[in-house]
Design an enzyme around this catalytic site. Structure first.
Site, short mmCIF file in Angstrom:
data_model
loop_
_atom_site.label_atom_id
_atom_site.label_comp_id
_atom_site.label_asym_id
_atom_site.label_seq_id
_atom_site.Cartn_x
_atom_site.Cartn_y
_atom_site.Cartn_z
CE LYS A 93 -2.87 9.21 2.70
NZ LYS A 93 -1.77 8.72 1.82
CE1 TYR A 131 -3.73 3.87 0.45
CE2 TYR A 131 -3.36 3.81 2.81
CZ TYR A 131 -3.58 4.52 1.65
OH TYR A 131 -3.64 5.90 1.69
CG ASN A 187 0.69 11.31 0.86
OD1 ASN A 187 -0.07 10.85 1.70
ND2 ASN A 187 0.85 10.77 -0.34
CG HIS A 190 -6.98 7.99 0.37
ND1 HIS A 190 -6.26 7.19 -0.48
CD2 HIS A 190 -8.29 7.71 0.14
CE1 HIS A 190 -7.11 6.45 -1.18
NE2 HIS A 190 -8.34 6.73 -0.82
CD GLU A 246 -10.31 4.19 -1.83
OE1 GLU A 246 -10.66 5.40 -1.86
OE2 GLU A 246 -9.21 3.81 -2.27
P1 ATP Z 1 -3.63 7.86 -1.89
O1 ATP Z 1 -3.98 6.50 -2.44
O2 ATP Z 1 -3.26 7.83 -0.43
O3 ATP Z 1 -4.66 8.89 -2.21
P2 ATP Z 1 -1.92 8.30 -4.17
O4 ATP Z 1 -3.03 7.70 -4.95
O5 ATP Z 1 -1.42 9.65 -4.56
O6 ATP Z 1 -2.29 8.37 -2.63
P3 ATP Z 1 -0.63 5.72 -4.26
O7 ATP Z 1 0.31 5.37 -5.34
O8 ATP Z 1 -2.01 5.16 -4.30
O9 ATP Z 1 -0.68 7.33 -4.15
O10 ATP Z 1 0.06 5.34 -2.89
C1 ATP Z 1 -0.72 5.22 -1.71
C2 ATP Z 1 0.04 5.86 -0.57
O11 ATP Z 1 1.22 5.10 -0.33
C3 ATP Z 1 0.56 7.28 -0.84
O12 ATP Z 1 -0.39 8.28 -0.65
C4 ATP Z 1 1.66 7.37 0.18
O13 ATP Z 1 1.15 7.60 1.49
C5 ATP Z 1 2.26 5.97 0.10
N1 ATP Z 1 3.34 5.89 -0.88
C6 ATP Z 1 3.23 5.92 -2.23
N2 ATP Z 1 4.43 5.82 -2.84
C7 ATP Z 1 5.32 5.70 -1.82
C8 ATP Z 1 6.74 5.56 -1.77
N3 ATP Z 1 7.48 5.48 -2.88
N4 ATP Z 1 7.31 5.49 -0.55
C9 ATP Z 1 6.58 5.54 0.59
N5 ATP Z 1 5.23 5.67 0.61
C10 ATP Z 1 4.62 5.75 -0.58
MG MG Z 2 -3.96 5.86 -4.40
#
Ligand code: ATP
Ligand code: MG
Length: 144
Positions: A14, A54, A117, A120, A131
């Site tokens: 990211k 997303y 974070n 992804h 994706e």
């Molecule tokens: P990713 O899909 O990026 O691999 P993930 O599956 O661990 O991450 P998801 O729940 O799919 O998490 O959320 C997608 C992304 O949205 C997260 O990786 C993060 O960047 C962001 N995100 C998730 N929860 C929050 C939150 N509470 N506040 C801000 N950003 C968030």
């Molecule tokens: Mg996710």
């Protein structure tokens, strides 16, 4: 799944991790964990591209902020292949919130917040099937 139980997944380094110069270290960790890189490129997503990627999160309160974050600088999507790649990448990434991520995970080491974070990873075969072609055509994905 492809032949021999191999599975493909999509990762993205990211914008926060690219900006901090963690690309090399993250790729090293992926290769050391046994993932083969089949495709990869540095891109800067438009707002529309981030929103489309997303789209499953469109009703979540963080959707707008997440899409802004994903467009703030270059990111690096990659196609990875390994046995059980989807789950193994999720395990290597660690929890969404780096504060909750286990020691040794990519997010523990490289992420700075629940939004920024670092990486992804596709969370299911259905997600990977959406994706991977979102970023890569068949011609861009190597067979190794
Ligand atoms: P990713 O899909 O990026 O691999 P993930 O599956 O661990 O991450 P998801 O729940 O799919 O998490 O959320 C997608 C992304 O949205 C997260 O990786 C993060 O960047 C962001 N995100 C998730 N929860 C929050 C939150 N509470 N506040 C801000 N950003 C968030
Ligand atoms: Mg996710």
């Amino acid at each position: 799944m492809t032949a021999a139980g191999l599975e493909r997944t999509l990762t993205i380094i990211k914008p926060d991790a690219v900006a901090k110069g963690f690309v090399g270290q993250i790729i090293t960790r992926l290769e050391q964990a046994g993932f083969k890189i089949l495709a990869g490129k540095l891109i800067q997503m438009t707002r529309e591209e981030a929103e489309g990627f997303y789209i499953v999160h469109r009703h979540r309160p963080f959707y707008g902020s997440l899409c802004a974050f994903m467009t703030q600088g270059p990111s690096m999507p990659m196609v990875l292949e390994a046995e059980n790649a989807i789950q193994r990448l999720r395990d290597l990434m660690g929890a969404t919130d780096p504060a909750a991520a286990a020691p040794g995970t990519l997010r523990k080491e490289f992420a700075s917040s629940i939004e920024a974070n670092a990486v992804h990873g596709s969370d299911s075969p259905e997600a990977a099937a959406f994706e991977i072609p979102y970023f890569f055509s068949d011609l861009e994905i190597c067979r190794r």
